[in-house]
Design an enzyme around this catalytic site. Structure first.
Site, PDB file in Angstrom:
ATOM      1  N   TRP A  71       1.015  13.328  -3.460  1.00 19.50           N
ATOM      2  CA  TRP A  71      -0.152  12.126  -4.044  1.00 19.50           C
ATOM      3  C   TRP A  71      -0.754  12.518  -4.238  1.00 19.50           C
ATOM      4  O   TRP A  71      -1.539  12.718  -3.030  1.00 19.50           O
ATOM      5  CB  TRP A  71       0.460  10.744  -3.360  1.00 19.50           C
ATOM      6  CG  TRP A  71      -0.113   9.660  -4.036  1.00 19.50           C
ATOM      7  CD1 TRP A  71       0.324   9.230  -5.341  1.00 19.50           C
ATOM      8  CD2 TRP A  71      -0.702   9.034  -3.781  1.00 19.50           C
ATOM      9  NE1 TRP A  71      -0.147   7.852  -5.314  1.00 19.50           N
ATOM     10  CE2 TRP A  71      -1.376   7.873  -4.828  1.00 19.50           C
ATOM     11  CE3 TRP A  71      -1.735   8.527  -2.605  1.00 19.50           C
ATOM     12  CZ2 TRP A  71      -2.357   6.894  -4.545  1.00 19.50           C
ATOM     13  CZ3 TRP A  71      -2.898   7.384  -2.282  1.00 19.50           C
ATOM     14  CH2 TRP A  71      -2.933   6.667  -3.213  1.00 19.50           C
TER      15      TRP A  71
ATOM     16  N   LYS B 138       5.510  -6.666  -9.929  1.00 17.86           N
ATOM     17  CA  LYS B 138       6.530  -5.953  -9.520  1.00 17.86           C
ATOM     18  C   LYS B 138       6.772  -5.775 -11.020  1.00 17.86           C
ATOM     19  O   LYS B 138       6.750  -3.793 -11.951  1.00 17.86           O
ATOM     20  CB  LYS B 138       7.752  -6.444  -9.409  1.00 17.86           C
ATOM     21  CG  LYS B 138       9.500  -6.266  -8.593  1.00 17.86           C
ATOM     22  CD  LYS B 138       9.094  -5.657  -7.316  1.00 17.86           C
ATOM     23  CE  LYS B 138       8.381  -5.242  -6.773  1.00 17.86           C
ATOM     24  NZ  LYS B 138       7.803  -5.074  -5.512  1.00 17.86           N
TER      25      LYS B 138
ATOM     26  N   ARG C  81       7.656  10.040  -1.946  1.00 18.64           N
ATOM     27  CA  ARG C  81       5.698   9.422  -0.296  1.00 18.64           C
ATOM     28  C   ARG C  81       5.108  10.020  -2.211  1.00 18.64           C
ATOM     29  O   ARG C  81       3.685   9.854  -1.655  1.00 18.64           O
ATOM     30  CB  ARG C  81       6.054  10.447   0.320  1.00 18.64           C
ATOM     31  CG  ARG C  81       7.246   9.629   1.687  1.00 18.64           C
ATOM     32  CD  ARG C  81       7.326  10.500   2.976  1.00 18.64           C
ATOM     33  NE  ARG C  81       6.071  10.536   3.688  1.00 18.64           N
ATOM     34  CZ  ARG C  81       6.262   9.498   4.254  1.00 18.64           C
ATOM     35  NH1 ARG C  81       6.646   9.243   4.411  1.00 18.64           N
ATOM     36  NH2 ARG C  81       4.997  10.323   4.710  1.00 18.64           N
TER      37      ARG C  81
ATOM     38  N   ASN D  54      -0.363  16.030   5.183  1.00 15.02           N
ATOM     39  CA  ASN D  54      -0.630  14.597   5.062  1.00 15.02           C
ATOM     40  C   ASN D  54      -1.479  13.391   5.646  1.00 15.02           C
ATOM     41  O   ASN D  54      -1.452  14.101   6.437  1.00 15.02           O
ATOM     42  CB  ASN D  54       1.188  14.411   5.303  1.00 15.02           C
ATOM     43  CG  ASN D  54       0.964  12.631   4.951  1.00 15.02           C
ATOM     44  OD1 ASN D  54       0.504  12.471   4.001  1.00 15.02           O
ATOM     45  ND2 ASN D  54       1.767  12.042   5.402  1.00 15.02           N
ATOM     46  N   GLY D  55      -2.486  13.299   4.886  1.00 12.54           N
ATOM     47  CA  GLY D  55      -3.222  13.045   5.776  1.00 12.54           C
ATOM     48  C   GLY D  55      -4.695  12.846   4.743  1.00 12.54           C
ATOM     49  O   GLY D  55      -4.920  13.385   3.170  1.00 12.54           O
TER      50      GLY D  55
ATOM     51  N   HIS E  83      -6.837 -24.715 -17.256  1.00 11.24           N
ATOM     52  CA  HIS E  83      -8.062 -24.227 -16.448  1.00 11.24           C
ATOM     53  C   HIS E  83      -9.155 -22.701 -17.223  1.00 11.24           C
ATOM     54  O   HIS E  83      -9.956 -22.587 -16.441  1.00 11.24           O
ATOM     55  CB  HIS E  83      -8.710 -24.136 -15.381  1.00 11.24           C
ATOM     56  CG  HIS E  83      -8.216 -25.819 -14.615  1.00 11.24           C
ATOM     57  ND1 HIS E  83      -9.107 -26.781 -15.497  1.00 11.24           N
ATOM     58  CD2 HIS E  83      -7.235 -26.340 -14.392  1.00 11.24           C
ATOM     59  CE1 HIS E  83      -8.307 -28.205 -14.567  1.00 11.24           C
ATOM     60  NE2 HIS E  83      -7.335 -27.642 -14.434  1.00 11.24           N
TER      61      HIS E  83
ATOM     62  N   GLU F 277       3.894  -3.161 -11.901  1.00 10.29           N
ATOM     63  CA  GLU F 277       4.247  -1.709 -11.271  1.00 10.29           C
ATOM     64  C   GLU F 277       5.872  -0.230 -11.417  1.00 10.29           C
ATOM     65  O   GLU F 277       5.036   0.465 -12.103  1.00 10.29           O
ATOM     66  CB  GLU F 277       4.314  -2.159  -9.973  1.00 10.29           C
ATOM     67  CG  GLU F 277       4.616  -1.157  -8.485  1.00 10.29           C
ATOM     68  CD  GLU F 277       5.160  -0.690  -7.579  1.00 10.29           C
ATOM     69  OE1 GLU F 277       6.052  -2.539  -7.371  1.00 10.29           O
ATOM     70  OE2 GLU F 277       5.032  -0.157  -6.591  1.00 10.29           O
TER      71      GLU F 277
ATOM     72  N   LYS G  45       5.288   5.822  -1.776  1.00  9.30           N
ATOM     73  CA  LYS G  45       6.041   4.893  -1.966  1.00  9.30           C
ATOM     74  C   LYS G  45       4.969   3.698  -0.589  1.00  9.30           C
ATOM     75  O   LYS G  45       4.860   2.805  -0.259  1.00  9.30           O
ATOM     76  CB  LYS G  45       6.752   5.286  -0.977  1.00  9.30           C
ATOM     77  CG  LYS G  45       8.171   4.460   0.398  1.00  9.30           C
ATOM     78  CD  LYS G  45       8.912   3.397  -1.214  1.00  9.30           C
ATOM     79  CE  LYS G  45       9.649   2.116  -0.431  1.00  9.30           C
ATOM     80  NZ  LYS G  45       9.589   0.506  -1.639  1.00  9.30           N
TER      81      LYS G  45
ATOM     82  N   CYS H 219       1.734  11.969   1.419  1.00 13.23           N
ATOM     83  CA  CYS H 219       2.482  13.367   0.268  1.00 13.23           C
ATOM     84  C   CYS H 219       3.758  13.241   0.917  1.00 13.23           C
ATOM     85  O   CYS H 219       4.187  12.827   2.936  1.00 13.23           O
ATOM     86  CB  CYS H 219       1.893  14.407   0.554  1.00 13.23           C
ATOM     87  SG  CYS H 219       0.306  14.517  -0.263  1.00 13.23           S
TER      88      CYS H 219
ATOM     89  N   GLU I 154       4.319 -12.025  -6.893  1.00 17.73           N
ATOM     90  CA  GLU I 154       5.147 -11.035  -6.560  1.00 17.73           C
ATOM     91  C   GLU I 154       5.964 -10.300  -7.676  1.00 17.73           C
ATOM     92  O   GLU I 154       5.885  -9.320  -7.613  1.00 17.73           O
ATOM     93  CB  GLU I 154       6.557 -11.311  -5.338  1.00 17.73           C
ATOM     94  CG  GLU I 154       7.494 -10.083  -4.853  1.00 17.73           C
ATOM     95  CD  GLU I 154       6.917  -8.750  -4.691  1.00 17.73           C
ATOM     96  OE1 GLU I 154       5.953  -8.699  -4.625  1.00 17.73           O
ATOM     97  OE2 GLU I 154       7.993  -7.420  -5.215  1.00 17.73           O
TER      98      GLU I 154
HETATM   99  C1  AGP Z   1       5.516  -2.853  -4.048  1.00 13.97           C
HETATM  100  O1  AGP Z   1       6.661  -2.527  -4.328  1.00 13.97           O
HETATM  101  C2  AGP Z   1       4.303  -2.247  -3.889  1.00 13.97           C
HETATM  102  N1  AGP Z   1       5.489  -0.580  -3.131  1.00 13.97           N
HETATM  103  C3  AGP Z   1       3.933  -1.307  -2.295  1.00 13.97           C
HETATM  104  O2  AGP Z   1       3.096  -2.932  -2.921  1.00 13.97           O
HETATM  105  C4  AGP Z   1       3.926  -2.243  -0.686  1.00 13.97           C
HETATM  106  O3  AGP Z   1       4.356  -3.149  -0.766  1.00 13.97           O
HETATM  107  C5  AGP Z   1       2.648  -1.788   0.048  1.00 13.97           C
HETATM  108  O4  AGP Z   1       1.872  -0.882  -0.366  1.00 13.97           O
HETATM  109  C6  AGP Z   1       2.813  -2.224   1.642  1.00 13.97           C
HETATM  110  O5  AGP Z   1       3.835  -1.142   2.206  1.00 13.97           O
HETATM  111  P1  AGP Z   1       4.534  -1.178   3.511  1.00 13.97           P
HETATM  112  O6  AGP Z   1       5.522  -2.649   3.094  1.00 13.97           O
HETATM  113  O7  AGP Z   1       4.872  -0.491   3.491  1.00 13.97           O
HETATM  114  O8  AGP Z   1       2.990  -1.694   4.336  1.00 13.97           O
END
Ligand code: AGP
Length: 604
Positions: free
Chosen positions: A74, A481, A27, A98-99, A500, A484, A599, A2, A477
């Site tokens: 979040w 992306k 966040r 937050n936590g 396969h 996501e 994030k 958060c 990757e």
């Molecule tokens: C990718 O687009 C993501 N937002 C996610 O996979 C991110 O890279 C992952 O959560 C790791 O985050 P960090 O690099 O802050 O540790």
């Protein structure tokens, strides 16, 4: 995770807090809330949805308080409802958190809070406990409560009968703070502080802060005064603004050349990698016989690029582990293993715990982190900071390519220190690495047919990415992306593996994005492309070919500049990011804030 912010000063707090929440919204954005303290009264407003909803709610009201706290959520414990949104109020206490409080259920029972708690959150329990312990000494109450909490927390607390003051304390979850002529401000990260001052400090764990309009007082839990270590932000407020781009993600894609320059150039001396400023001793590389990389998501994919490079070029074994798996598998590492940890935020809890585990097994930990002073950076033996500046879009782009660039720097250093690469070879390698920003710039200039491709992909329920070697890793990757931010289901496949099983899913018009940038397996990938094309796939080929006229190979071709196979990752990354970006945009989605995400992930 958060976003939290607190402000107390000599000007109205409402707009400052709302503006701060807008900066911190990446966040978490399920719901948002604000609490203002004036004349012995707490005004509390909270609502589900984005900060804009909260802003609308508060706009109609004259709220002149100069002290307040705000939160953007979040959801972890409890659904997305107004009641579960922060701040939480119990009696005289109002707080934001937050936590995760792991023992909140036990605490409810132990302290008989069943009838007090109205939300489903772990956070409200903290408010209830502080209120229960509070007589007239806020330090005493906060101290008593944090001693019985287990888990991670960053808390900002106000007491109805203590005007103009915000109290704060944290364990693991991040908080930074600063004060200036307008007052004192505390927040989850710098994006909300930068408007006030370039100087800030990372809030030390288990210290109680008191923020007033005059400044910030810090005491440890024994009551001793503590002076914070001041740090300076090395980017300005424009870095955390869109700067004319429709979304942060697009801006950040275009910022990649500079981000790589800022990360690489200061670490080159006499044409060779030099980590003197980072205080990373050559012995770290001399003494290791194998490498384990731990990270999550995109950061882990950057580690996989490093593995391809290190194993191929230096013949040193590298294992890449998903941090959340690594933690529970009793990993085989020892003092001969160099553990490389990658994290943009430096907060990801699984990565942090994996780091601690690696250290406990005697491994030296070198982390590649973007956020200065973050927990992962502080816990590591060595840190190589990337200099991407703030990354606001949830989808990681520039943070990824700078992590990749850092892995290239490490590869070269390792090869040089171990005598696997000569100085001449290393200098040639570094020259090519230094040229990658120009390559990305050139690639981005020629990327104009991507919007049309995205218009096709947006209609598909599924898409596939195929490639071999480095291209396979890039595909992983790319698929992440696309999923996501566009919600198109995507899978990455090693091109030779498709037949396969998965090729059963290839039917008329299914998008297959095929990467063929690796010289040694180029012909093999082309054969695999023919296999999917024969089944009706809509193939987008990414390669170095000047032109492709054979419609049996592809429907669309995206050319990247002519490069050595080991350096194609940067150009390919930019193309793949744009495919995801434009697909999301074409679907009319909020590219920067995809559903259900935040994030960085500070919960297991
Ligand atoms: C990718 O687009 C993501 N937002 C996610 O996979 C991110 O890279 C992952 O959560 C790791 O985050 P960090 O690099 O802050 O540790």
């Amino acid at each position: 995770m958060c976003g939290i912010i607190g402000f107390t000063g000599n000007i109205p707090a409402k707009d400052i807090i709302i503006n701060g929440l807008e900066q911190l919204e990446y966040r978490g954005y399920d719901s948002a809330g604000i609490a203002l303290l004036a004349d012995g009264e707490i005004t509390l407003r909270k609502r589900t949805g984005k900060v804009a909803e909260l802003k609308k709610l508060c706009n109609s009201e004259e709220l002149n308080a100069t002290c307040g706290i705000g939160h953007t959520r979040w959801a972890t414990h409890g659904g997305v409802t107004d009641t579960n949104a922060h701040p939480h109020r119990c009696g005289k206490v109002v707080l934001i958190h937050n936590g995760i409080i792991e023992n909140y259920r036990e605490l409810i029972v132990e302290y008989g809070l069943q009838d007090t708690i109205v939300s489903e959150t772990d956070s409200e329990v903290v408010a209830a406990l502080i209120d229960k312990f509070y007589e007239d000494d806020p330090y005493k109450a906060i101290k008593q409560v944090v001693k019985i909490l287990s888990g991670a927390f960053a808390l900002c607390i106000m007491f109805q009968d203590i005007p103009g003051k915000i109290f704060a304390i944290r364990n693991v979850s991040p908080m930074v703070a600063t004060s200036c002529d307008k007052g004192s401000v505390i927040a989850s990260d710098l994006t909300a502080l930068i408007a006030f001052s370039k100087e800030y400090f990372v809030v030390p764990e288990y210290h109680i802060l008191t923020l007033t309009d005059k400044g910030i007082d810090i005491k440890d839990l024994k009551g001793n005064e503590v002076k914070p270590k001041l740090l300076t932000v090395n980017w300005d407020i424009t870095s955390a603004q869109k700067g004319g781009y429709p979304f942060f993600m697009l801006k950040e894609i275009y910022e990649q050349p500079d981000a790589i320059r800022n990360t690489v150039v200061p670490r080159i001396s006499d044409g060779l990698p030099d980590f003197t400023e980072d205080e990373i001793d050559d012995a770290v590389f001399e003494n290791c016989t194998n490498i384990t990389v731990v990270a999550c998501g995109t950061a882990m994919h950057a580690g996989m690029v490093g593995k391809q490079l290190i194993e191929k070029k230096l013949r040193i074994p590298v294992i890449v582990e998903i941090a959340s798996e690594f933690r529970y598998k009793d990993p085989i590492i020892d003092e001969h293993t160099l553990t490389i940890v990658l994290s943009q935020s430096g907060e990801t809890i699984d990565t942090l715990e994996a780091l601690k585990l690696a250290k406990s097994k005697g491994s030296k930990v070198l982390s590649i982190v973007n956020v200065k002073g973050s927990t992962i950076a502080r816990e590591s033996d060595y840190v190589l900071y990337t200099h991407a500046g703030p990354e606001i879009a949830v989808a990681s782009t520039k943070a990824y390519t700078v992590q990749v660039a850092a892995m290239y720097l490490i590869t070269c250093k390792l090869g040089l220190v171990k005598g696997i690469l000569t100085k001449k070879e290393s200098k040639e390698f570094i020259t090519k690495l230094m040229n990658t920003p120009n390559i990305i710039e050139e690639t981005l200039k020629n990327a104009n047919n991507i919007k049309r491709i995205a218009n096709h992909i947006k209609l598909a329920p599924d898409a596939f990415y195929i490639g071999r070697g480095l291209d396979y890793v890039m595909s992983l990757e790319a698929a992440l992306k696309l999923k996501e931010i566009s919600y198109v289901h995507a899978e990455a496949y090693a091109a030779g593996e498709l037949k396969h099983g998965t090729i059963a899913l290839i039917t008329e018009n299914v998008p297959v994005i095929a990467l063929a940038t690796q010289e040694d397996v180029y012909a093999k990938v082309i054969s695999n492309i023919r296999e999917v094309k024969a089944r009706g796939a809509y193939v987008v080929l990414i390669s170095m070919d000047e032109e492709v006229h054979d419609d049996k190979i592809c429907d669309k071709h995206i050319r990247i500049p002519k490069l050595d196979s080991e350096f194609t990752a940067f150009a390919t990354a930019a193309i793949l990011q744009l495919i995801a970006y434009y697909t999301s945009e074409a679907k009319g989605l909020d590219v920067d804030k995809p559903r259900n995400l935040a994030k960085s992930v500070t919960v297991e």
